[in-house]
Structures are given as C-alpha cells and as structure tokens.
Design an enzyme around this catalytic site. Sequence first.
Site, PDB file in Angstrom:
ATOM      1  N   PRO A   9       0.786  -1.229   0.000  1.00  0.00           N
ATOM      2  CA  PRO A   9       0.000   0.000   0.000  1.00  0.00           C
ATOM      3  C   PRO A   9       0.822   1.285   0.000  1.00  0.00           C
ATOM      4  O   PRO A   9       1.806   1.404   0.716  1.00  0.00           O
ATOM      5  CB  PRO A   9      -0.842  -0.098   1.280  1.00  0.00           C
ATOM      6  N   ASN A  10       0.361   2.201  -0.826  1.00  0.00           N
ATOM      7  CA  ASN A  10       0.892   3.565  -0.965  1.00  0.00           C
ATOM      8  C   ASN A  10       2.191   3.651  -1.753  1.00  0.00           C
ATOM      9  O   ASN A  10       2.655   4.754  -2.049  1.00  0.00           O
ATOM     10  CB  ASN A  10       1.054   4.256   0.412  1.00  0.00           C
ATOM     11  N   ARG A  17       5.048  12.079  -3.079  1.00  0.00           N
ATOM     12  CA  ARG A  17       5.126  12.735  -1.770  1.00  0.00           C
ATOM     13  C   ARG A  17       6.263  12.114  -0.954  1.00  0.00           C
ATOM     14  O   ARG A  17       6.771  11.049  -1.283  1.00  0.00           O
ATOM     15  CB  ARG A  17       3.795  12.583  -1.014  1.00  0.00           C
ATOM     16  N   TYR A  22      11.366   8.508   0.968  1.00  0.00           N
ATOM     17  CA  TYR A  22      11.270   7.439  -0.032  1.00  0.00           C
ATOM     18  C   TYR A  22      11.925   7.780  -1.367  1.00  0.00           C
ATOM     19  O   TYR A  22      11.886   6.962  -2.287  1.00  0.00           O
ATOM     20  CB  TYR A  22       9.792   7.072  -0.240  1.00  0.00           C
ATOM     21  N   ASN A  73       7.799  -5.841  -0.833  1.00  0.00           N
ATOM     22  CA  ASN A  73       7.791  -4.728   0.109  1.00  0.00           C
ATOM     23  C   ASN A  73       6.341  -4.611   0.574  1.00  0.00           C
ATOM     24  O   ASN A  73       5.514  -4.017  -0.119  1.00  0.00           O
ATOM     25  CB  ASN A  73       8.262  -3.440  -0.545  1.00  0.00           C
ATOM     26  N   ALA A  76       3.060  -0.850   4.849  1.00  0.00           N
ATOM     27  CA  ALA A  76       2.498  -0.813   6.210  1.00  0.00           C
ATOM     28  C   ALA A  76       2.021  -2.189   6.678  1.00  0.00           C
ATOM     29  O   ALA A  76       1.994  -2.465   7.890  1.00  0.00           O
ATOM     30  CB  ALA A  76       1.365   0.195   6.267  1.00  0.00           C
ATOM     31  N   GLU A  97      12.277  -9.902   1.659  1.00  0.00           N
ATOM     32  CA  GLU A  97      11.549  -8.704   2.101  1.00  0.00           C
ATOM     33  C   GLU A  97      12.450  -7.483   1.883  1.00  0.00           C
ATOM     34  O   GLU A  97      13.625  -7.511   2.261  1.00  0.00           O
ATOM     35  CB  GLU A  97      11.214  -8.852   3.590  1.00  0.00           C
ATOM     36  N   HIS A  99      12.659  -3.125   2.173  1.00  0.00           N
ATOM     37  CA  HIS A  99      12.117  -1.821   2.581  1.00  0.00           C
ATOM     38  C   HIS A  99      13.037  -0.724   2.074  1.00  0.00           C
ATOM     39  O   HIS A  99      14.265  -0.832   2.208  1.00  0.00           O
ATOM     40  CB  HIS A  99      11.990  -1.729   4.104  1.00  0.00           C
ATOM     41  N   ARG A 106      13.270   4.260  12.552  1.00  0.00           N
ATOM     42  CA  ARG A 106      12.117   5.166  12.452  1.00  0.00           C
ATOM     43  C   ARG A 106      11.235   4.988  13.696  1.00  0.00           C
ATOM     44  O   ARG A 106      11.745   4.726  14.772  1.00  0.00           O
ATOM     45  CB  ARG A 106      11.379   4.888  11.137  1.00  0.00           C
TER      46      ARG A 106
END
Length: 139
Positions: A9-10, A17, A22, A73, A76, A97, A99, A106
């Site tokens: 997601p996103n 943004r 990112y 990835n 969330a 995996e 990221h 974070r």
Amino acid sequence: MKILVINGPNLNMLGVREPEIYGSATLAQLEELVRSHCASRGAEVEFFQSNHEGDIVDCIQAAYKKFDGIIINPAAYTHTSIAIPDAIKAVGIPTVEVHLSDIDTREEFRRISYVSPVCIKTIKGKHFAGYIEACDLLI
Ligand code: CA2
C-alpha cells in the site's frame, strides 16, 4: 528463473510525496530499473502493486508453481499482517523482504515485521538498490 515483485500500500505514490524518506523516483522507474537488471541477468520478472491486503494474498497464492522467487515490500502491512506471511509460507517460494527506508531507525511500531520470519532475507534502508540486491540473491 521467474521473479515476482510485489509492492504494498501507498508505494504507487513513490516520487509524488515524502521524497525525503522514499526518494523522488516513481514506482514505474523502480520497475524499469528492476526489469533491466533482471534482463541483464537472464531472469524474467513481473510486477504487482496493491493497496489491499487480500489482493496481495491472492497474488502470492497465484504465484504457486509459477514463480521461483518473490521480492516483497509489504509496506504498512509489514507491521500488521498475519495473512501475508501465512501466504508466503503456504506457497513455499523463496521470498526476500525489501524496505526502502531503514525501518529500525524510524518509529517504534515499524521495528516489528511479521513478514521477516518467513523470508530468506530482509533488506532495509537501501532504497532502490535493495530491490537489485534482492534480485541477485534470488538469482
Ligand atoms: O520503507 C519502506 O519501504 C516501507 O515499507 C514503506 C511503507 C512503510 O509503512 C513501512 O514502514 C516502510 C510506506 C510506503 C508509503 O510509500 C509512500 C511513498 C511516497 C509517498 C507516500 C508514501
């Protein structure tokens, strides 16, 4: 060798943004980078992005006996989903995996990954280079 790259997601908002976290490149640019790297290594690659947990589970299940490796990835869903690691375990496909950011440095809630235990490796904080490293590991 067939690799499936799944972005959660996103991640379709990449380059739109939050460039400070990112980066400023888009998802299409990431996919092109991975596509050309896989081609240079003689591997086939397909891409999937969804904002929906169940669609990601369906995609992982559909990969059974069709793909040799998965790069995911989970975004969330990394920190919330049990269904995604269950699906990875169910299909038994070696999965890496990835990221973009370093989730360990974070917010506290990003330090937990329910996906890591079912993956052969977790690569974090290397931005797009993490996906290339994941390809090379699977190949
Ligand atoms: O660092 C990563 O790759 C993450 O998986 C990205 C997720 C975050 O929830 C994870 O904790 C770490 C968020 C993806 C959101 O992507 C955006 C991209 C551009 C603009 C806004 C969001």
